[in-house]
Design a protein around this motif. Structure first.
Motif, short mmCIF file in Angstrom:
data_model
loop_
_atom_site.label_atom_id
_atom_site.label_comp_id
_atom_site.label_asym_id
_atom_site.label_seq_id
_atom_site.Cartn_x
_atom_site.Cartn_y
_atom_site.Cartn_z
N CYS A 31 -19.92 -20.45 -19.94
CA CYS A 31 -19.92 -21.29 -18.75
C CYS A 31 -18.64 -22.09 -18.64
CB CYS A 31 -21.09 -22.26 -18.80
SG CYS A 31 -22.70 -21.47 -18.71
N CYS A 32 -18.23 -22.35 -17.42
CA CYS A 32 -17.15 -23.29 -17.18
C CYS A 32 -17.70 -24.69 -17.42
CB CYS A 32 -16.67 -23.21 -15.74
SG CYS A 32 -15.82 -21.68 -15.33
N VAL A 33 -16.97 -25.48 -18.15
CA VAL A 33 -17.39 -26.86 -18.38
C VAL A 33 -16.43 -27.86 -17.73
CG1 VAL A 33 -18.68 -26.38 -20.48
CG2 VAL A 33 -16.24 -26.89 -20.63
N LYS A 34 -15.25 -27.37 -17.32
CA LYS A 34 -14.31 -28.22 -16.59
C LYS A 34 -13.44 -27.33 -15.71
CE LYS A 34 -10.89 -28.29 -20.28
NZ LYS A 34 -10.03 -29.11 -21.12
N TYR A 35 -12.75 -27.96 -14.78
CA TYR A 35 -11.93 -27.24 -13.81
C TYR A 35 -10.45 -27.38 -14.14
CZ TYR A 35 -16.17 -27.98 -11.01
OH TYR A 35 -17.45 -28.03 -10.55
N THR A 36 -9.69 -26.35 -13.77
CA THR A 36 -8.25 -26.49 -13.79
C THR A 36 -7.82 -27.05 -12.44
OG1 THR A 36 -6.14 -25.39 -14.14
CG2 THR A 36 -7.79 -24.13 -12.97
N PHE A 48 -12.90 -12.66 -8.56
CA PHE A 48 -13.59 -13.92 -8.84
C PHE A 48 -15.09 -13.71 -8.88
CE2 PHE A 48 -15.60 -15.07 -4.81
CZ PHE A 48 -14.98 -14.19 -3.93
N ILE A 49 -15.78 -14.67 -9.50
CA ILE A 49 -17.23 -14.77 -9.41
C ILE A 49 -17.57 -16.23 -9.16
CG2 ILE A 49 -17.78 -12.79 -10.89
CD1 ILE A 49 -18.38 -14.76 -13.13
N GLU A 50 -18.79 -16.45 -8.71
CA GLU A 50 -19.26 -17.81 -8.49
C GLU A 50 -20.23 -18.19 -9.59
OE1 GLU A 50 -19.27 -17.00 -3.72
OE2 GLU A 50 -20.75 -18.39 -4.52
N GLN A 51 -20.05 -19.37 -10.15
CA GLN A 51 -20.96 -19.91 -11.15
C GLN A 51 -21.80 -20.99 -10.48
OE1 GLN A 51 -19.55 -21.20 -15.16
NE2 GLN A 51 -20.12 -23.23 -14.44
N SER A 52 -23.10 -20.90 -10.64
CA SER A 52 -24.01 -21.86 -10.00
C SER A 52 -24.63 -22.78 -11.03
CB SER A 52 -25.11 -21.12 -9.25
OG SER A 52 -26.05 -22.03 -8.75
N SER A 53 -24.70 -24.04 -10.70
CA SER A 53 -25.35 -25.01 -11.59
C SER A 53 -26.86 -24.86 -11.57
CB SER A 53 -24.97 -26.43 -11.18
OG SER A 53 -25.43 -26.71 -9.87
N THR A 66 -7.71 -13.06 -13.82
CA THR A 66 -6.29 -12.80 -13.60
C THR A 66 -5.93 -11.40 -14.07
OG1 THR A 66 -5.53 -13.60 -15.75
CG2 THR A 66 -5.80 -15.26 -13.99
N LYS A 67 -4.75 -10.97 -13.71
CA LYS A 67 -4.27 -9.66 -14.13
C LYS A 67 -4.03 -9.61 -15.63
CE LYS A 67 -2.41 -8.40 -9.69
NZ LYS A 67 -1.27 -8.02 -8.89
N ASN A 68 -3.90 -10.78 -16.26
CA ASN A 68 -3.73 -10.84 -17.72
C ASN A 68 -5.07 -10.94 -18.44
OD1 ASN A 68 -0.96 -10.82 -17.40
ND2 ASN A 68 -0.82 -13.05 -17.33
N LYS A 69 -6.16 -10.64 -17.73
CA LYS A 69 -7.52 -10.64 -18.28
C LYS A 69 -7.96 -12.03 -18.75
CE LYS A 69 -7.34 -5.82 -19.74
NZ LYS A 69 -7.49 -5.23 -18.52
N LYS A 70 -7.53 -13.06 -18.06
CA LYS A 70 -7.96 -14.42 -18.36
C LYS A 70 -8.95 -14.87 -17.29
CE LYS A 70 -3.90 -15.82 -20.84
NZ LYS A 70 -2.94 -16.85 -21.09
N LYS A 71 -9.78 -15.84 -17.66
CA LYS A 71 -10.71 -16.45 -16.73
C LYS A 71 -10.28 -17.88 -16.51
CE LYS A 71 -14.55 -13.60 -18.25
NZ LYS A 71 -15.86 -13.58 -18.89
N VAL A 72 -10.20 -18.27 -15.24
CA VAL A 72 -9.77 -19.62 -14.89
C VAL A 72 -10.86 -20.26 -14.04
CG1 VAL A 72 -8.02 -20.99 -13.71
CG2 VAL A 72 -7.35 -18.92 -14.95
N CYS A 73 -11.35 -21.40 -14.48
CA CYS A 73 -12.41 -22.12 -13.79
C CYS A 73 -11.80 -23.09 -12.78
CB CYS A 73 -13.25 -22.90 -14.78
SG CYS A 73 -14.02 -21.86 -16.04
N ALA A 74 -12.35 -23.09 -11.58
CA ALA A 74 -11.82 -23.96 -10.53
C ALA A 74 -12.96 -24.49 -9.66
CB ALA A 74 -10.83 -23.18 -9.67
N SER A 75 -12.68 -25.59 -9.01
CA SER A 75 -13.65 -26.22 -8.12
C SER A 75 -13.42 -25.75 -6.69
CB SER A 75 -13.52 -27.74 -8.17
OG SER A 75 -14.33 -28.33 -7.19
N VAL A 76 -14.50 -25.41 -6.01
CA VAL A 76 -14.40 -24.99 -4.62
C VAL A 76 -13.96 -26.16 -3.72
CG1 VAL A 76 -16.79 -25.39 -3.90
CG2 VAL A 76 -15.51 -23.48 -2.93
N GLU A 77 -14.02 -27.36 -4.25
CA GLU A 77 -13.59 -28.54 -3.49
C GLU A 77 -12.07 -28.60 -3.35
OE1 GLU A 77 -15.81 -30.61 -2.06
OE2 GLU A 77 -17.38 -29.31 -2.86
#
Length: 118
Positions: A31-36, A48-53, A66-77
């Motif tokens: 799970c994402c616990v914080k946003y970049t 992308f995928i959406e994570q729901s609380s 990403t193309k480098n096979k990384k996952k980046v967590c972000a806020s839709v806000e």
């Protein structure tokens, strides 16, 4: 045997059995616990995928792949996240309108590629 002895022995025996992890959700789900807050360049985002609380995780998030096979967590806000999602959705719409077989969908997951088919 008294009820107290039976209860005590039962409690000890039950505590020896391991707890089932299925009761706590899948162990391989990260799970994402914080946003970049640093915007990602659109050229590196693959999908992308959406994570729901309301499910397993505690916060709502967009997880960019990403193309480098990384996952980046972000806020839709964040404005850059909304712009990236709009860009990805327009790319997906173009791919599906043309009928190109380059679109892959999964459970709550949408990944597109921009490679040209021969």
């Amino acid at each position: 045997m008294s009820h107290l002895t039976i209860t005590l022995i039962s409690s000890i025996l039950l505590s020896l059995f391991p707890h089932t992890p299925a009761a706590y959700g899948p162990l391989n789900y990260a799970c994402c616990v914080k946003y970049t807050r640093n915007p990602l360049p659109l050229r590196v985002i693959k999908g992308f995928i959406e994570q729901s609380s309301r499910e397993v995780c505690r916060i709502d998030a967009i997880i960019f792949f990403t193309k480098n096979k990384k996952k980046v967590c972000a806020s839709v806000e964040d404005q850059w996240v909304r712009a990236a999602l709009a860009h990805l959705r327009s790319k997906i719409n173009k791919l599906t309108v043309k009928g190109a077989p380059r679109l892959t969908t999964g459970q709550k997951q949408l990944i597109y590629t921009t490679t040209k088919s021969p």
